[in-house]
Write a protein that holds these residues in place. Structure first.
Motif, PDB file in Angstrom:
ATOM      1  N   ALA A 263      19.858  -5.826   8.685  1.00 28.80           N
ATOM      2  CA  ALA A 263      18.490  -5.956   9.192  1.00 28.80           C
ATOM      3  C   ALA A 263      18.094  -4.722   9.994  1.00 28.80           C
ATOM      4  O   ALA A 263      16.966  -4.215   9.877  1.00 28.80           O
ATOM      5  CB  ALA A 263      18.365  -7.215  10.059  1.00 28.80           C
ATOM      6  N   ILE A 264      19.017  -4.204  10.805  1.00 28.49           N
ATOM      7  CA  ILE A 264      18.758  -2.980  11.566  1.00 28.49           C
ATOM      8  C   ILE A 264      18.484  -1.820  10.613  1.00 28.49           C
ATOM      9  O   ILE A 264      17.556  -1.031  10.796  1.00 28.49           O
ATOM     10  CB  ILE A 264      19.946  -2.656  12.490  1.00 28.49           C
ATOM     11  CG1 ILE A 264      20.056  -3.708  13.597  1.00 28.49           C
ATOM     12  CG2 ILE A 264      19.815  -1.253  13.097  1.00 28.49           C
ATOM     13  CD1 ILE A 264      21.322  -3.600  14.436  1.00 28.49           C
ATOM     14  N   GLY A 265      19.300  -1.721   9.562  1.00 29.50           N
ATOM     15  CA  GLY A 265      19.123  -0.657   8.581  1.00 29.50           C
ATOM     16  C   GLY A 265      17.796  -0.741   7.873  1.00 29.50           C
ATOM     17  O   GLY A 265      17.158   0.287   7.570  1.00 29.50           O
ATOM     18  N   ALA A 266      17.339  -1.967   7.581  1.00 32.73           N
ATOM     19  CA  ALA A 266      16.036  -2.130   6.924  1.00 32.73           C
ATOM     20  C   ALA A 266      14.926  -1.575   7.806  1.00 32.73           C
ATOM     21  O   ALA A 266      14.023  -0.862   7.332  1.00 32.73           O
ATOM     22  CB  ALA A 266      15.796  -3.604   6.622  1.00 32.73           C
ATOM     23  N   ALA A 267      14.984  -1.879   9.099  1.00 30.92           N
ATOM     24  CA  ALA A 267      13.969  -1.367  10.029  1.00 30.92           C
ATOM     25  C   ALA A 267      14.034   0.157  10.120  1.00 30.92           C
ATOM     26  O   ALA A 267      13.009   0.840  10.134  1.00 30.92           O
ATOM     27  CB  ALA A 267      14.160  -1.990  11.407  1.00 30.92           C
ATOM     28  N   LEU A 268      15.267   0.687  10.157  1.00 33.49           N
ATOM     29  CA  LEU A 268      15.438   2.138  10.248  1.00 33.49           C
ATOM     30  C   LEU A 268      14.951   2.862   8.991  1.00 33.49           C
ATOM     31  O   LEU A 268      14.631   4.040   9.031  1.00 33.49           O
ATOM     32  CB  LEU A 268      16.917   2.471  10.475  1.00 33.49           C
ATOM     33  CG  LEU A 268      17.507   2.104  11.846  1.00 33.49           C
ATOM     34  CD1 LEU A 268      19.015   2.228  11.827  1.00 33.49           C
ATOM     35  CD2 LEU A 268      16.902   2.984  12.943  1.00 33.49           C
ATOM     36  N   ALA A 269      14.904   2.142   7.860  1.00 28.97           N
ATOM     37  CA  ALA A 269      14.472   2.759   6.591  1.00 28.97           C
ATOM     38  C   ALA A 269      12.979   3.066   6.577  1.00 28.97           C
ATOM     39  O   ALA A 269      12.526   3.863   5.752  1.00 28.97           O
ATOM     40  CB  ALA A 269      14.822   1.842   5.419  1.00 28.97           C
ATOM     41  N   PHE A 270      12.217   2.437   7.473  1.00 28.14           N
ATOM     42  CA  PHE A 270      10.769   2.665   7.482  1.00 28.14           C
ATOM     43  C   PHE A 270      10.465   4.142   7.706  1.00 28.14           C
ATOM     44  O   PHE A 270      10.971   4.772   8.640  1.00 28.14           O
ATOM     45  CB  PHE A 270      10.123   1.851   8.590  1.00 28.14           C
ATOM     46  CG  PHE A 270       8.643   2.089   8.716  1.00 28.14           C
ATOM     47  CD1 PHE A 270       7.767   1.654   7.736  1.00 28.14           C
ATOM     48  CD2 PHE A 270       8.127   2.763   9.817  1.00 28.14           C
ATOM     49  CE1 PHE A 270       6.404   1.892   7.846  1.00 28.14           C
ATOM     50  CE2 PHE A 270       6.767   2.996   9.940  1.00 28.14           C
ATOM     51  CZ  PHE A 270       5.899   2.559   8.938  1.00 28.14           C
ATOM     52  N   GLY A 271       9.663   4.691   6.815  1.00 31.65           N
ATOM     53  CA  GLY A 271       9.245   6.080   6.952  1.00 31.65           C
ATOM     54  C   GLY A 271      10.202   7.091   6.393  1.00 31.65           C
ATOM     55  O   GLY A 271       9.941   8.297   6.418  1.00 31.65           O
ATOM     56  N   LYS A 272      11.355   6.627   5.823  1.00 29.54           N
ATOM     57  CA  LYS A 272      12.332   7.556   5.283  1.00 29.54           C
ATOM     58  C   LYS A 272      12.155   7.814   3.789  1.00 29.54           C
ATOM     59  O   LYS A 272      12.973   8.451   3.145  1.00 29.54           O
ATOM     60  CB  LYS A 272      13.763   7.046   5.528  1.00 29.54           C
ATOM     61  CG  LYS A 272      14.186   7.093   6.984  1.00 29.54           C
ATOM     62  CD  LYS A 272      15.637   6.676   7.143  1.00 29.54           C
ATOM     63  CE  LYS A 272      16.075   6.790   8.600  1.00 29.54           C
ATOM     64  NZ  LYS A 272      16.176   8.205   9.026  1.00 29.54           N
ATOM     65  N   LYS A 273      11.091   7.258   3.225  1.00 27.43           N
ATOM     66  CA  LYS A 273      10.771   7.443   1.797  1.00 27.43           C
ATOM     67  C   LYS A 273      11.838   6.857   0.886  1.00 27.43           C
ATOM     68  O   LYS A 273      12.033   7.304  -0.238  1.00 27.43           O
ATOM     69  CB  LYS A 273      10.566   8.920   1.463  1.00 27.43           C
ATOM     70  CG  LYS A 273       9.404   9.558   2.199  1.00 27.43           C
ATOM     71  CD  LYS A 273       9.184  11.003   1.788  1.00 27.43           C
ATOM     72  CE  LYS A 273       8.023  11.599   2.527  1.00 27.43           C
ATOM     73  NZ  LYS A 273       7.770  13.030   2.142  1.00 27.43           N
TER      74      LYS A 273
END
Length: 276
Positions: A263-273
């Motif tokens: 879940a943390i990784g999903a949030a961190l993926a925002f904006g990383k294309k």
């Protein structure tokens, strides 16, 4: 910028975490009968428990096997999706602070993701995991309650059901100490107590995952494995993985929020294309 919500949607269990100013806050998990109920229940509870208004959420990032059931924006908030293996890697890397490691995601089965800096790739998996533990416990112990099985296992003795090197050899074999496992369940008797059976089942699942992760690392030069997922909460991890570290000369890491890394990784993926 407002909050980014990362949600790992399982078939019955959903994990959610908010990312504010790049830092995860107050992760929670919710279990329900289906992924949609679980997702919306988790989202509503997260906002309520943390006194967060819907207008404070800029974006929702979904991942996990249940994410495919969600076809629209969540509560009207712009929603995107992230590949689960990428979410595993981003969350594990953030929590462990390791740039070169194999992420071992211990879910229903187990997947392996190689991280080398910004390069993240799924390198395989095995059909052994929490689903195996639940299924065998249901057959052998009459319950699939992991907490109950773990409590039983704490009262059992692994060496009562497993055949050790010391049972078959008078001297240590090259690279194998006398207390290393030669064969799982090979010493089990037909009247073995439930406590020993529970210890054997948990030991089998965790040892298999640990050994498979070491094999997955062969030829990569990587000696660090980051363990994530629900099985990391088992107290038996604190005994089994250190013994595997000594046997294989590797390092197993269990981050603080190991259960919520995806879940943390999903949030961190925002904006990383890399979100969908």
């Amino acid at each position: 910028m407002g909050m980014i919500i990362g949600i790992d949607v399982g078939i019955s269990t959903t994990k959610i975490v908010g990312l504010r100013e790049g830092k995860p806050t107050a992760p929670i998990r919710i279990t329900a009968a289906d992924p949609i109920t679980s997702l919306y229940g988790a989202f509503g509870k997260y906002l309520h428990d943390n006194n967060i208004g819907l207008e404070e959420v800029d974006h929702v990032m979904l991942t996990g096997v249940g994410a495919g059931y969600v076809k629209s924006d969540v509560y009207g908030v712009k929603t995107s999706r992230c590949d689960e293996f990428i979410a595993d890697a981003l969350g594990a890397r953030y929590e462990s602070k390791l740039d070169h490691a194999i992420v071992v995601s211990m879910g229903t089965g187990t997947s392996f993701v190689m991280c080398r800096g910004e390069e993240m790739s799924h390198i395989g998996g095995i059909g052994i995991g929490g689903g195996t533990l639940m299924g065998l416990s249901r057959i052998c112990l009459g319950t699939s309650d992991i907490k109950q099985v773990s409590a039983l296992a704490m009262q059992g003795t692994l060496r009562n059901v497993n055949l050790l090197i010391g049972d078959i050899s008078t001297n240590p074999l090259p690279g194998l100490p006398m207390d290393a496992t030669a064969s799982i369940f090979a010493k089990a008797k037909s009247d073995a107590p439930k406590e020993d059976i529970a210890a054997g089942i948990i030991g089998m699942v965790l040892q298999t995952i640990g050994s498979a992760s070491v094999l997955a690392a062969q030829g990569t030069g990587c000696r660090d494995m980051v363990l994530i997922g629900n099985l990391t909460l088992l107290p038996q991890c604190k005994e089994i993985f250190p013994s595997l570290e000594k046997l294989y000369k590797v390092r197993f890491h269990i981050p603080k929020y190991s259960e919520f890394c995806t879940a943390i990784g999903a949030a961190l993926a925002f904006g990383k294309k890399i979100d969908k």
